[in-house]
Design a protein around this motif. Structure first.
Motif, PDB file in Angstrom:
ATOM      1  N   LYS A 111     -14.954  10.990  13.037  1.00  0.00           N
ATOM      2  CA  LYS A 111     -13.921  11.962  13.374  1.00  0.00           C
ATOM      3  C   LYS A 111     -14.533  13.184  14.040  1.00  0.00           C
ATOM      4  O   LYS A 111     -15.440  13.819  13.490  1.00  0.00           O
ATOM      5  CB  LYS A 111     -13.172  12.383  12.098  1.00  0.00           C
ATOM      6  CG  LYS A 111     -11.947  13.246  12.365  1.00  0.00           C
ATOM      7  CD  LYS A 111     -11.199  13.529  11.079  1.00  0.00           C
ATOM      8  CE  LYS A 111      -9.958  14.381  11.356  1.00  0.00           C
ATOM      9  NZ  LYS A 111      -9.210  14.674  10.103  1.00  0.00           N
ATOM     10  N   GLN A 112     -14.068  13.462  15.247  1.00  0.00           N
ATOM     11  CA  GLN A 112     -14.579  14.586  16.051  1.00  0.00           C
ATOM     12  C   GLN A 112     -16.108  14.530  16.206  1.00  0.00           C
ATOM     13  O   GLN A 112     -16.773  15.556  16.291  1.00  0.00           O
ATOM     14  CB  GLN A 112     -14.156  15.926  15.434  1.00  0.00           C
ATOM     15  CG  GLN A 112     -12.644  16.118  15.400  1.00  0.00           C
ATOM     16  CD  GLN A 112     -12.218  17.442  14.801  1.00  0.00           C
ATOM     17  OE1 GLN A 112     -12.936  18.020  13.979  1.00  0.00           O
ATOM     18  NE2 GLN A 112     -11.058  17.945  15.203  1.00  0.00           N
ATOM     19  N   GLY A 113     -16.622  13.292  16.237  1.00  0.00           N
ATOM     20  CA  GLY A 113     -18.054  13.107  16.471  1.00  0.00           C
ATOM     21  C   GLY A 113     -18.933  13.404  15.271  1.00  0.00           C
ATOM     22  O   GLY A 113     -20.161  13.520  15.410  1.00  0.00           O
ATOM     23  N   SER A 114     -18.342  13.478  14.071  1.00  0.00           N
ATOM     24  CA  SER A 114     -19.090  13.924  12.890  1.00  0.00           C
ATOM     25  C   SER A 114     -20.218  12.976  12.494  1.00  0.00           C
ATOM     26  O   SER A 114     -21.310  13.425  12.124  1.00  0.00           O
ATOM     27  CB  SER A 114     -18.131  14.112  11.714  1.00  0.00           C
ATOM     28  OG  SER A 114     -17.455  12.891  11.418  1.00  0.00           O
ATOM     29  N   LYS A 159     -23.060  13.029  15.145  1.00  0.00           N
ATOM     30  CA  LYS A 159     -23.786  14.301  15.059  1.00  0.00           C
ATOM     31  C   LYS A 159     -24.744  14.304  13.872  1.00  0.00           C
ATOM     32  O   LYS A 159     -25.912  14.708  13.995  1.00  0.00           O
ATOM     33  CB  LYS A 159     -22.802  15.460  14.933  1.00  0.00           C
ATOM     34  CG  LYS A 159     -23.485  16.817  14.860  1.00  0.00           C
ATOM     35  CD  LYS A 159     -22.463  17.945  14.732  1.00  0.00           C
ATOM     36  CE  LYS A 159     -23.161  19.296  14.622  1.00  0.00           C
ATOM     37  NZ  LYS A 159     -22.172  20.413  14.474  1.00  0.00           N
TER      38      LYS A 159
END
Length: 302
Positions: A247-250, A253
């Protein structure tokens, strides 16, 4: 005091997830082989080189031997494990204490054709609460195949590894070292960086997805006091890509941050790491795709 130099190759052999890579890292005193609690984490033959006094032990970390060859990747892993036993001087056969499985039976069958000395190492004894069960288990497993010695060990804690290594050295031929004393592996920093990224993915993601992803380094270069690395994480389906990114690149990252720290420790320098996720359908069961991604027969003979 004897000045004879012992040098030779030692294969670490066993079923998946029995602790071979953990043992290698502990014996070397530093991490070169990635680890996780999930089977089949190790995919490539990898040498760990230890030079102590005038002896050199060349450990061969192997993928776990498994009897179910479901796809091209499984078949590659078994070939890698089997080929890694060719030409070695000693085999250390790892089993887990009180956890004999059908996969162990398969390894036992493979070892029937091995002529070199085999040392039996019973791993994870630190987890055994009732120590009275250890000796009967040692005897039971040792009766399954002729071995030169048996060692109850803990690869995680280092228990009994000095004694194990002493036995290994005594079994190695009298030879001069093959590698420079300061060399610790035959693999490049580029290869090890890809493995560290894959380790972080395996540890963070669910039970099935780790087997359906791999990491390919596209760029690895030093510039402006940084090592710049770009890597592609290959998955088989668009839905898997969504999971890896998070989610959102979590997820991506977090994986990038964890891998970057480990790579910086490995190379003793600053790293700029970029990760992308791409889809290559059914790459796990495609021999050509496997070769393109670095899983080739040539790799097995390096």
């Amino acid at each position: 005091m004897s000045t004879e130099k012992h040098c030779g190759y030692v294969a670490l052999v066993g079923r998946p997830n029995v602790g071979k890579s953990t043992l290698l890292n502990r014996l070397l005193g530093q991490k070169i082989s990635i680890t996780s609690r999930k089977p089949q984490t190790t995919r490539h033959r990898l040498l760990g080189i230890k030079t102590v006094d005038h002896h050199q032990i060349i450990y061969v970390d192997t993928p776990g031997l498994h009897q179910h060859k479901l796809n091209a990747m499984n078949r590659y892993l078994n070939r890698a494990a089997m080929n890694s036993m060719e030409g070695v001087d000693v085999i250390v056969w790892l089993v887990e204490v009180l956890a004999w499985t059908e996969e162990d039976n398969y390894v036992l069958k493979v070892l029937e054709h091995i002529q070199v000395p085999v040392i039996l190492a019973i791993n994870k004894v630190d987890k055994l609460k009732d120590k009275t069960l250890l000796l009967p288990y040692l005897q039971e497993i040792a009766n399954k195949r002729l071995v030169v010695d048996v060692f109850p060990i803990s690869a995680r804690k280092g228990n009994n590894l000095v004694e194990l290594e002493g036995k290994i050295i005594n079994l190695l031929p009298i030879n001069n070292p093959v590698f420079p004393a300061e060399q610790i592996t035959d693999r490049s920093e580029r290869f090890l960086a890809a493995e560290l990224i894959r380790e972080k993915l395996i540890r963070r993601l669910g039970a099935e997805l780790p087997y359906r992803l791999t990491v390919q380094i596209e760029h690895f270069a030093n510039q402006d006091h940084f090592t710049h690395i770009s890597a592609i994480i290959w998955v088989e389906r668009p839905g898997q890509k969504v999971i890896v990114i998070g989610k959102q690149g979590s997820v991506l990252k977090a994986v990038g941050e964890e891998a970057r720290k480990d790579i910086e420790t490995m190379i003793a320098g600053k790293v700029f790491l970029q990760l992308w996720v791409k889809v290559k359908e059914k790459w796990c069961d495609d021999e050509n795709a496997l070769r393109q991604l670095g899983y080739s027969n040539d790799d097995l003979t390096k």
